[in-house]
Design a protein around this motif. Sequence first.
Motif, short mmCIF file in Angstrom:
data_model
loop_
_atom_site.label_atom_id
_atom_site.label_comp_id
_atom_site.label_asym_id
_atom_site.label_seq_id
_atom_site.Cartn_x
_atom_site.Cartn_y
_atom_site.Cartn_z
N SER A 1 0.84 -1.20 0.00
CA SER A 1 0.00 0.00 0.00
C SER A 1 0.88 1.24 0.00
CB SER A 1 -0.91 0.00 1.24
OG SER A 1 -1.63 1.20 1.35
N GLY A 2 0.53 2.19 -0.87
CA GLY A 2 1.26 3.45 -0.90
C GLY A 2 2.17 3.59 -2.10
N GLY A 3 1.81 4.51 -3.01
CA GLY A 3 2.70 4.86 -4.10
C GLY A 3 2.56 4.08 -5.38
N VAL A 4 1.67 3.07 -5.43
CA VAL A 4 1.52 2.28 -6.65
C VAL A 4 0.95 3.18 -7.74
CG1 VAL A 4 0.47 0.25 -7.71
CG2 VAL A 4 1.15 0.18 -5.30
N THR A 5 1.73 3.42 -8.80
CA THR A 5 1.39 4.49 -9.74
C THR A 5 1.36 4.05 -11.20
OG1 THR A 5 2.46 6.06 -8.24
CG2 THR A 5 2.05 6.83 -10.48
N THR A 6 2.23 3.12 -11.59
CA THR A 6 2.38 2.77 -13.00
C THR A 6 2.24 1.26 -13.21
OG1 THR A 6 4.77 2.42 -12.83
CG2 THR A 6 4.01 4.68 -13.28
N LEU A 7 2.08 0.87 -14.47
CA LEU A 7 2.05 -0.55 -14.80
C LEU A 7 3.40 -1.19 -14.50
CD1 LEU A 7 0.00 -0.52 -18.13
CD2 LEU A 7 -0.77 -1.31 -15.88
N GLU A 8 4.47 -0.40 -14.58
CA GLU A 8 5.80 -0.91 -14.21
C GLU A 8 5.85 -1.25 -12.72
OE1 GLU A 8 5.27 1.78 -16.11
OE2 GLU A 8 5.94 0.89 -18.02
N ASP A 9 5.19 -0.41 -11.89
CA ASP A 9 5.10 -0.72 -10.46
C ASP A 9 4.39 -2.05 -10.25
OD1 ASP A 9 6.33 1.70 -9.80
OD2 ASP A 9 4.43 2.73 -9.41
N ILE A 10 3.29 -2.23 -10.97
CA ILE A 10 2.52 -3.47 -10.87
C ILE A 10 3.39 -4.66 -11.27
CG2 ILE A 10 0.57 -4.77 -11.81
CD1 ILE A 10 -0.34 -2.59 -9.92
N ALA A 11 4.12 -4.52 -12.37
CA ALA A 11 4.96 -5.61 -12.85
C ALA A 11 6.06 -5.95 -11.84
CB ALA A 11 5.58 -5.23 -14.19
N LYS A 12 6.64 -4.93 -11.23
CA LYS A 12 7.71 -5.18 -10.26
C LYS A 12 7.16 -5.87 -9.00
CE LYS A 12 11.87 -3.19 -8.29
NZ LYS A 12 12.79 -2.03 -8.29
N LEU A 13 5.98 -5.46 -8.58
CA LEU A 13 5.35 -6.13 -7.44
C LEU A 13 5.08 -7.60 -7.76
CD1 LEU A 13 2.82 -3.38 -6.30
CD2 LEU A 13 4.86 -4.12 -5.05
N GLN A 14 4.66 -7.86 -8.99
CA GLN A 14 4.44 -9.24 -9.40
C GLN A 14 5.75 -10.02 -9.40
OE1 GLN A 14 2.24 -8.21 -13.10
NE2 GLN A 14 0.66 -9.62 -12.38
N GLU A 15 6.83 -9.38 -9.86
CA GLU A 15 8.14 -10.02 -9.88
C GLU A 15 8.60 -10.37 -8.46
OE1 GLU A 15 10.85 -7.46 -11.88
OE2 GLU A 15 9.75 -7.52 -13.78
N GLN A 16 8.24 -9.50 -7.50
CA GLN A 16 8.60 -9.76 -6.10
C GLN A 16 7.65 -10.75 -5.44
OE1 GLN A 16 10.73 -5.49 -4.89
NE2 GLN A 16 9.08 -6.28 -3.64
N ARG A 17 6.68 -11.22 -6.20
CA ARG A 17 5.68 -12.16 -5.70
C ARG A 17 4.89 -11.58 -4.52
NH1 ARG A 17 6.15 -16.97 -8.17
NH2 ARG A 17 8.09 -17.48 -9.21
N THR A 18 4.59 -10.30 -4.64
CA THR A 18 3.75 -9.65 -3.65
C THR A 18 2.33 -10.18 -3.79
OG1 THR A 18 5.11 -7.66 -3.87
CG2 THR A 18 2.98 -7.41 -2.76
N PRO A 19 1.73 -10.68 -2.70
CA PRO A 19 0.42 -11.32 -2.82
C PRO A 19 -0.71 -10.38 -3.24
CG PRO A 19 1.54 -12.03 -0.81
CD PRO A 19 2.33 -10.89 -1.36
N ALA A 20 -0.62 -9.11 -2.84
CA ALA A 20 -1.72 -8.18 -3.13
C ALA A 20 -1.21 -6.75 -3.09
CB ALA A 20 -2.86 -8.37 -2.12
N ALA A 21 -1.96 -5.86 -3.75
CA ALA A 21 -1.60 -4.44 -3.75
C ALA A 21 -2.85 -3.59 -3.72
CB ALA A 21 -0.76 -4.10 -4.98
N ILE A 22 -2.74 -2.47 -3.03
CA ILE A 22 -3.82 -1.48 -2.97
C ILE A 22 -3.48 -0.35 -3.94
CG2 ILE A 22 -4.92 0.27 -1.51
CD1 ILE A 22 -4.43 -1.72 0.85
N VAL A 23 -4.45 0.04 -4.75
CA VAL A 23 -4.25 1.17 -5.66
C VAL A 23 -5.23 2.27 -5.27
CG1 VAL A 23 -3.28 -0.12 -7.58
CG2 VAL A 23 -5.76 0.06 -7.38
N GLY A 24 -4.73 3.51 -5.23
CA GLY A 24 -5.56 4.61 -4.79
C GLY A 24 -5.51 5.81 -5.72
N ARG A 25 -4.72 6.81 -5.36
CA ARG A 25 -4.72 8.07 -6.11
C ARG A 25 -4.46 7.87 -7.61
NH1 ARG A 25 -4.31 13.63 -5.16
NH2 ARG A 25 -4.45 13.27 -2.93
#
Length: 241
Positions: free
Chosen positions: A198-222
């Motif tokens: 949670s916090g700062g997820v802004t671009t599709l690149e951010d999403i891809a990197k979180l997936q690479e880190q095998r992050t189970p879930a992410a919150i998207v806001g602003r």
Amino acid sequence: MEIWPAIDLRGGKCVRLQQGDYARETVFGEDPVAMAMQWKAAGTKYLHLVDLDGAKDGSQVNGEAIRRIVAETGLICQVGGGVRSEETIARLLDLGLQRVIVGTRALRDPEWFAAMAEKYPRRLVLGIDARDGMVATDGWLETSSTTATSLAQKIAGMTQQVAAIVYTDIARDGMLSGPNFEQLAEMQLATDIPIVASGGVTTLEDIAKLQEQRTPAAIVGRAIYEGQLDLAEVLARCPQV
């Protein structure tokens, strides 16, 4: 990776804060239910709700909005903000929420939180909001002397019934500057409890990197409110189970 669009509630409206600062508020909608339906139409199965009034002073002014979002969308919803008693946990679960997030009280009374997790298995989420790696409390108004990783490890050693940890880097929240990938990786190594970024997820690149880190879930806001991210496109890259 689960994607949880965020709806932050203040005074019954849908808002976003920058770095948790109540003086830096942007109102994105007068009707949070309509906003929730918009994210449902984009394809989400999940909603992350934050009661900013509850987080700041424990008030329940957003209770009706939360009830309507859960009832009218039928989505899997979790909520946090000012949850500091079993009475509040029970009241929120009775509204149909799937998960309830506890932050400040969990830091101050880990034994109580562990007992609640055992009583409500897989229904409670540990909310860890960190400033420079240290846990912040009371709607981010105070910073403790406890590190985020040590709190996560302490709770994990006391109960196996915590559904997840929502980890928020306050410096990144609402700033559209990308997540703190290094601290997220540390948190994922610290415990077996699933981490929600949670916090700062802004671009599709951010999403891809979180997936690479095998992050189970992410919150998207602003980012989805200001058009930096298209929620439907994010969900296409992250099929929801």
